[in-house]
Design a protein around this motif. Structure first.
Motif, PDB file in Angstrom:
ATOM      1  N   GLU A 121       7.135  62.707  -9.651  1.00  0.00           N
ATOM      2  CA  GLU A 121       7.420  62.068  -8.340  1.00  0.00           C
ATOM      3  C   GLU A 121       6.144  61.794  -7.741  1.00  0.00           C
ATOM      4  OE1 GLU A 121      10.105  63.918  -5.706  1.00  0.00           O
ATOM      5  OE2 GLU A 121      10.379  61.876  -4.658  1.00  0.00           O
ATOM      6  N   ILE A 122       5.738  60.520  -7.233  1.00  0.00           N
ATOM      7  CA  ILE A 122       4.535  60.252  -6.702  1.00  0.00           C
ATOM      8  C   ILE A 122       4.041  61.029  -5.524  1.00  0.00           C
ATOM      9  CG2 ILE A 122       2.817  58.513  -5.856  1.00  0.00           C
ATOM     10  CD1 ILE A 122       3.812  56.596  -7.855  1.00  0.00           C
ATOM     11  N   GLY A 123       4.781  61.124  -4.536  1.00  0.00           N
ATOM     12  CA  GLY A 123       4.471  62.026  -3.433  1.00  0.00           C
ATOM     13  C   GLY A 123       4.026  63.161  -3.475  1.00  0.00           C
ATOM     14  N   PRO A 124       4.992  64.241  -4.012  1.00  0.00           N
ATOM     15  CA  PRO A 124       4.447  65.600  -4.066  1.00  0.00           C
ATOM     16  C   PRO A 124       3.392  65.644  -5.092  1.00  0.00           C
ATOM     17  CG  PRO A 124       6.982  65.444  -4.360  1.00  0.00           C
ATOM     18  CD  PRO A 124       6.344  64.085  -4.389  1.00  0.00           C
ATOM     19  N   TYR A 125       3.043  64.774  -5.995  1.00  0.00           N
ATOM     20  CA  TYR A 125       2.158  64.759  -7.194  1.00  0.00           C
ATOM     21  C   TYR A 125       1.087  64.781  -6.319  1.00  0.00           C
ATOM     22  CZ  TYR A 125      -0.162  62.973 -11.374  1.00  0.00           C
ATOM     23  OH  TYR A 125      -1.008  62.935 -12.456  1.00  0.00           O
ATOM     24  N   ILE A 126       0.805  63.571  -5.398  1.00  0.00           N
ATOM     25  CA  ILE A 126      -0.685  63.206  -4.720  1.00  0.00           C
ATOM     26  C   ILE A 126      -0.993  64.564  -3.781  1.00  0.00           C
ATOM     27  CG2 ILE A 126      -1.513  61.837  -2.715  1.00  0.00           C
ATOM     28  CD1 ILE A 126      -0.073  59.533  -3.948  1.00  0.00           C
ATOM     29  N   GLU A 127       0.045  65.091  -3.416  1.00  0.00           N
ATOM     30  CA  GLU A 127      -0.157  66.481  -2.393  1.00  0.00           C
ATOM     31  C   GLU A 127      -0.833  67.397  -3.476  1.00  0.00           C
ATOM     32  OE1 GLU A 127       3.222  67.878  -0.267  1.00  0.00           O
ATOM     33  OE2 GLU A 127       3.725  65.774   0.200  1.00  0.00           O
ATOM     34  N   GLU A 128      -0.219  67.737  -4.452  1.00  0.00           N
ATOM     35  CA  GLU A 128      -0.802  68.794  -5.439  1.00  0.00           C
ATOM     36  C   GLU A 128      -2.186  68.351  -5.873  1.00  0.00           C
ATOM     37  OE1 GLU A 128       0.234  71.586  -5.957  1.00  0.00           O
ATOM     38  OE2 GLU A 128      -0.815  72.115  -8.053  1.00  0.00           O
ATOM     39  N   LEU A 129      -2.398  66.934  -6.188  1.00  0.00           N
ATOM     40  CA  LEU A 129      -3.614  66.478  -6.674  1.00  0.00           C
ATOM     41  C   LEU A 129      -4.746  66.621  -5.713  1.00  0.00           C
ATOM     42  CD1 LEU A 129      -3.173  63.784  -9.372  1.00  0.00           C
ATOM     43  CD2 LEU A 129      -3.049  66.260  -9.602  1.00  0.00           C
ATOM     44  N   GLN A 130      -4.301  66.503  -4.536  1.00  0.00           N
ATOM     45  CA  GLN A 130      -5.201  66.710  -3.401  1.00  0.00           C
ATOM     46  C   GLN A 130      -5.737  68.116  -3.488  1.00  0.00           C
ATOM     47  OE1 GLN A 130      -3.097  64.931  -0.233  1.00  0.00           O
ATOM     48  NE2 GLN A 130      -4.292  63.056  -0.403  1.00  0.00           N
ATOM     49  N   LYS A 131      -4.867  69.168  -3.819  1.00  0.00           N
ATOM     50  CA  LYS A 131      -5.370  70.405  -3.755  1.00  0.00           C
ATOM     51  C   LYS A 131      -6.283  70.766  -4.967  1.00  0.00           C
ATOM     52  CE  LYS A 131      -0.975  71.895  -2.179  1.00  0.00           C
ATOM     53  NZ  LYS A 131       0.229  72.725  -2.829  1.00  0.00           N
ATOM     54  N   THR A 132      -5.915  70.086  -6.070  1.00  0.00           N
ATOM     55  CA  THR A 132      -6.537  70.562  -7.334  1.00  0.00           C
ATOM     56  C   THR A 132      -7.725  69.633  -7.843  1.00  0.00           C
ATOM     57  OG1 THR A 132      -5.039  69.509  -8.605  1.00  0.00           O
ATOM     58  CG2 THR A 132      -4.396  71.868  -8.093  1.00  0.00           C
ATOM     59  N   GLY A 133      -7.692  68.344  -7.078  1.00  0.00           N
ATOM     60  CA  GLY A 133      -8.468  67.497  -7.679  1.00  0.00           C
ATOM     61  C   GLY A 133      -8.069  66.830  -9.075  1.00  0.00           C
ATOM     62  N   GLY A 134      -6.990  67.169  -9.370  1.00  0.00           N
ATOM     63  CA  GLY A 134      -6.475  66.709 -10.687  1.00  0.00           C
ATOM     64  C   GLY A 134      -6.901  67.801 -11.907  1.00  0.00           C
ATOM     65  N   ALA A 135      -7.666  68.781 -11.376  1.00  0.00           N
ATOM     66  CA  ALA A 135      -7.967  69.965 -12.589  1.00  0.00           C
ATOM     67  C   ALA A 135      -6.428  70.518 -12.981  1.00  0.00           C
ATOM     68  CB  ALA A 135      -8.838  71.026 -11.805  1.00  0.00           C
ATOM     69  N   ILE A 136      -6.555  70.615 -14.342  1.00  0.00           N
ATOM     70  CA  ILE A 136      -5.440  71.140 -15.005  1.00  0.00           C
ATOM     71  C   ILE A 136      -5.761  72.701 -15.729  1.00  0.00           C
ATOM     72  CG2 ILE A 136      -3.799  70.826 -17.048  1.00  0.00           C
ATOM     73  CD1 ILE A 136      -3.160  69.145 -14.511  1.00  0.00           C
ATOM     74  N   LYS A 137      -5.134  73.395 -15.680  1.00  0.00           N
ATOM     75  CA  LYS A 137      -5.224  74.877 -16.130  1.00  0.00           C
ATOM     76  C   LYS A 137      -5.762  74.627 -17.717  1.00  0.00           C
ATOM     77  CE  LYS A 137      -3.306  78.823 -13.766  1.00  0.00           C
ATOM     78  NZ  LYS A 137      -4.592  79.094 -13.086  1.00  0.00           N
ATOM     79  N   GLU A 138      -7.022  75.046 -17.823  1.00  0.00           N
ATOM     80  CA  GLU A 138      -7.577  74.970 -19.393  1.00  0.00           C
ATOM     81  C   GLU A 138      -7.335  76.241 -20.118  1.00  0.00           C
ATOM     82  OE1 GLU A 138     -11.055  74.243 -17.197  1.00  0.00           O
ATOM     83  OE2 GLU A 138     -11.426  72.447 -18.150  1.00  0.00           O
ATOM     84  N   PHE A 139      -7.761  75.912 -21.455  1.00  0.00           N
ATOM     85  CA  PHE A 139      -7.814  77.027 -22.590  1.00  0.00           C
ATOM     86  C   PHE A 139      -9.075  76.712 -23.258  1.00  0.00           C
ATOM     87  CE2 PHE A 139      -5.334  73.737 -24.136  1.00  0.00           C
ATOM     88  CZ  PHE A 139      -5.665  73.513 -25.598  1.00  0.00           C
ATOM     89  N   VAL A 140      -9.171  77.953 -24.114  1.00  0.00           N
ATOM     90  CA  VAL A 140     -10.421  77.628 -25.088  1.00  0.00           C
ATOM     91  C   VAL A 140      -9.925  78.310 -26.359  1.00  0.00           C
ATOM     92  CG1 VAL A 140     -11.587  79.907 -24.330  1.00  0.00           C
ATOM     93  CG2 VAL A 140     -12.696  77.960 -25.294  1.00  0.00           C
ATOM     94  N   ASN A 141     -10.468  77.736 -27.329  1.00  0.00           N
ATOM     95  CA  ASN A 141      -9.778  78.115 -28.765  1.00  0.00           C
ATOM     96  C   ASN A 141     -10.859  78.336 -29.747  1.00  0.00           C
ATOM     97  OD1 ASN A 141      -7.956  78.794 -30.708  1.00  0.00           O
ATOM     98  ND2 ASN A 141      -7.367  76.764 -31.239  1.00  0.00           N
ATOM     99  N   PRO A 142     -11.721  79.096 -29.683  1.00  0.00           N
ATOM    100  CA  PRO A 142     -12.983  79.288 -30.609  1.00  0.00           C
ATOM    101  C   PRO A 142     -12.561  79.935 -31.843  1.00  0.00           C
ATOM    102  CG  PRO A 142     -13.082  81.218 -28.576  1.00  0.00           C
ATOM    103  CD  PRO A 142     -11.691  80.335 -28.646  1.00  0.00           C
ATOM    104  N   LYS A 143     -13.286  79.504 -32.749  1.00  0.00           N
ATOM    105  CA  LYS A 143     -13.107  80.037 -34.209  1.00  0.00           C
ATOM    106  C   LYS A 143     -14.112  80.851 -34.421  1.00  0.00           C
ATOM    107  CE  LYS A 143      -9.599  76.850 -34.964  1.00  0.00           C
ATOM    108  NZ  LYS A 143      -9.255  76.637 -33.658  1.00  0.00           N
TER     109      LYS A 143
END
Ligand code: UGB
Length: 624
Positions: free
Chosen positions: A385-407
């Motif tokens: 849903e766009i409304g709450p999505y914009i509110e959330e992205l304003q806080k995070t800048g769109g950054a998503i929790k990342e992960f790393v998978n080194p071999k």
């Protein structure tokens, strides 16, 4: 030797001796740099990256390459939320966790969540579809298509692959035609309101961008207005060569940092930074629908699941199908933390088994008595849903929790076999949401909603017995099965499939039935276009390409192709009997045929068909 993480930090000043000691080769080249480039150099040195300049010669040698290095750094810095400093900081933290063997789900207990389970064609399904069609005019569609599809081993872009070879329609065309059909159906339902053009966004990457743009341009955007379509290109991220998050120098060019894809999670920051979300919100749009590059069935699931979102007021709705244990799709899981927090989230396929084992399920990722994993399978179609999505992205800048998978090279976990990088997934968006967010999911039958083309023939033939192949072969056959089953639901007598083996994969071969999205986008559409007593034999092929074709007392045993302009109304009936299209097997190693054919393992020998084209307005009766 690479410098340590602490190099240059805090004591750095541009004119001081510290500069010379931390990166003398850079200092001697300082006169080449603009003030902005000096700032970037500072960021790198402060983040312990002086090794990047170790091989730099004196000014006068490769000066343009040195400037190009900073162009690349500027791009890496600006395309990551928080810039390179933030990337390197997060990388150090995640690499330390990985080295320590820290479980990302530490403290959480998994359990099976409850969601909306839909049954195709029943009363509530029809109601949800109608609600979804109403909402479609308030939606924007986002296709993530930046992946090269290494698992498929196909040389082209995946959206250019045929969705099925009866009509040869490629995935991108099918998606665009589906959005246009939804747009039309939605506008029709809300007569009196002004017509809309549903926005269609494609996330591309350097690997796919120009070929995607070319495909659109050379096909007149497959009938969509060019202004409706927008391509957003994701950038790659810097590779990391060790646990200190030293950036990896490109092995082919000492003036470049090696880069790799960051994952489909980039779509959130790209949408945010593009400003599109605000424009859509201001224009009254309410939903963003995300989907992947090769699921030929997804639009069968979209009207009803959008209806679920609207009816249940879901801020986030993930589409799911019953999942076979160990299938390469994530499991939708309820996670309850020791401190009482809960979230419903995708646990990726490679993490579900260890998570279950670590929390007392000693068998790990296994099927239950239903023959499926108890955790619904995430098919990565998200409705947000766009409304709450914009509110959330304003806080995070769109950054998503990342992960790393080194071999790692060995158990000491001190060195990598090859460089790694941070990654992120679009379905991890709900991870940062507050507990008050309304996050749900909708489960539909696999035959209706999910038929991805991801695996090459060799790998597909080796999946555990009973698990789906996710290949070009199974992807196409699933489309025929879905259309056949839908026709059965509205009373058409469709023969049972036969079993055949292509490229080492045994599949059900149903009559090759396909229709354009404008013929029918919902169950009710199909119902309204079929009347009387109809039958289709197993060896038949039927392609319906027009909007107003009515099947009435049709008995088909052979091949029928009908194409009609929008204002031609055609009744297709009577007994059609011809030699039809014969399926011939093709070996995937046979280099005399095209790659698109080889990867599916069959082609059609079009021996005989009835083909009717109606290119003028009017009412017609198709009689053989
Ligand atoms: N993609 C991008 O646009 N950019 C990237 O950097 C990478 C990918 P894959 P994956 O439904 O079958 C996902 O590689 O990541 C696009 C879910 O994580 O096909 O292995 C790419 O073009 C998993 O939970 O899939 O697995 C494609 O359109 C499950 O849902 C899309 O991202 C699984 O898909 C997915 O990339 C599935």
């Amino acid at each position: 030797m690479a410098s340590t993480a602490a190099d240059g930090i805090s004591k750095l000043s541009i004119n001081g001796d510290e500069w010379a000691s931390s990166a003398p080769n850079l200092r001697s080249n300082l006169s080449l740099l603009s003030p902005q480039q000096v700032e970037l150099a500072k960021i790198l040195l402060e983040a312990g990256q002086s090794h990047l300049f170790q091989q730099w010669p004196q000014p006068g040698v490769d000066d343009n390459e040195k400037r190009a290095f900073f162009d690349q750094v500027a791009k890496l810095n600006s395309s990551y939320p928080g810039g390179l400093a933030s990337y390197i900081k997060t990388a150090r933290e995640l690499l330390a966790d990985s080295k320590a063997g820290k479980n990302p789900y530490d403290g959480f207990t998994p359990s099976v969540p409850s969601g909306e389970n839909l049954t195709y064609g029943d009363e509530s399904f029809v109601k949800f579809e109608e609600a979804g069609i109403r909402e479609a005019r308030k939606a924007a569609f986002v296709l993530v298509a930046g992946g090269l599809g290494e698992r498929l081993g196909y040389n082209g872009i995946k959206v250019a692959l045929p969705h099925e070879t009866t009509t040869g329609t490629c995935f991108l065309q099918h998606y665009i035609e589906s959005v246009l059909a939804l747009q039309e159906a939605s506008c029709k339902l809300s007569q009196g309101e002004s017509p809309v053009d549903i926005p269609f966004i494609i996330m591309t990457s350097d690997d796919t961008h120009s070929r995607t743009a070319e495909l659109l341009e050379s096909n007149a955007y497959f009938g969509m207005k060019p202004t409706q379509v927008k391509l957003l290109k994701q950038e790659k991220v810097a590779c990391l060569e060790d646990n200190d998050a030293h950036l990896a120098v490109d092995p082919h060019n000492k003036y470049r940092i090696q880069t790799k894809p960051h994952g489909h999670g980039d779509v959130h920051s790209l949408l945010y930074s593009s400003g599109l979300l605000k424009v859509w919100h201001a224009a009254g749009l309410r939903w963003v629908l995300f989907f992947q590059d090769t699921n030929g069935l997804l639009f069968k699931a979209i009207p009803a699941s959008l209806g679920v979102s609207a009816t249940k007021q879901y801020n986030v709705n993930s589409l799911a199908v019953p999942r076979k244990a160990k299938e390469a799709i994530g499991g939708i899981t309820k996670l309850t933390h020791k401190d009482g927090r809960t979230m419903v989230i995708n646990v990726e396929y490679n993490q579900l088994d260890p998570l279950l084992r670590a929390s007392g399920h000693s068998d790990g990722d296994v099927n239950c008595e239903t023959g499926y994993s108890p955790f619904p399978g995430n098919i990565n179609q998200l409705i947000i849903e766009i409304g709450p999505y914009i509110e959330e992205l304003q806080k995070t800048g769109g950054a998503i929790k990342e992960f790393v998978n080194p071999k790692y090279k060995d158990a000491t976990k001190t060195a990598f076999k090859s460089s790694t990088r941070l990654e992120c997934m679009m379905q991890d968006y709900p991870k940062t949401l507050p507990p008050s967010a309304n996050v749900g999911f909708t489960v539909m039958d696999v035959w209706l909603a999910y038929a991805p083309v991801k695996n090459n023939p060799e790998d597909a033939s080796k999946v555990p017995e009973g698990n789906p192949y996710h290949s070009a072969t199974s992807g196409e056959m699933a489309i025929y099965k879905a259309h056949s089953l839908i026709l059965r639901k509205v009373g058409v007598k469709v023969d049972d499939p036969i079993h055949q083996v292509f490229n080492g994969q045994e599949v059900e071969v149903w009559p090759r039935v396909v229709w354009k999205p404008k013929w029918a986008i919902t169950f009710s559409d199909v119902k309204s276009k079929v009347s009387g007593s109809n039958s289709i034999s197993q060896r038949s092929t039927m392609a319906l390409k027009g909007r107003n074709i009515i099947l009435e007392d049709l008995s088909l045993d052979g091949a029928l192709v009908v194409d009609a302009v929008d204002n031609a109304k055609v009744k297709a009936g009577g007994s059609i009997d011809n030699k039809g299209w014969v399926i011939e097997t093709v070996d995937y190693k046979d280099s005399s045929v095209g790659e698109e054919v080889r990867i599916r393992g069959f082609r059609f020998n079009k021996v005989e068909q009835l083909e009717k084209i109606y290119d003028e307005a009017g009412e017609f009766c198709l009689n053989p």
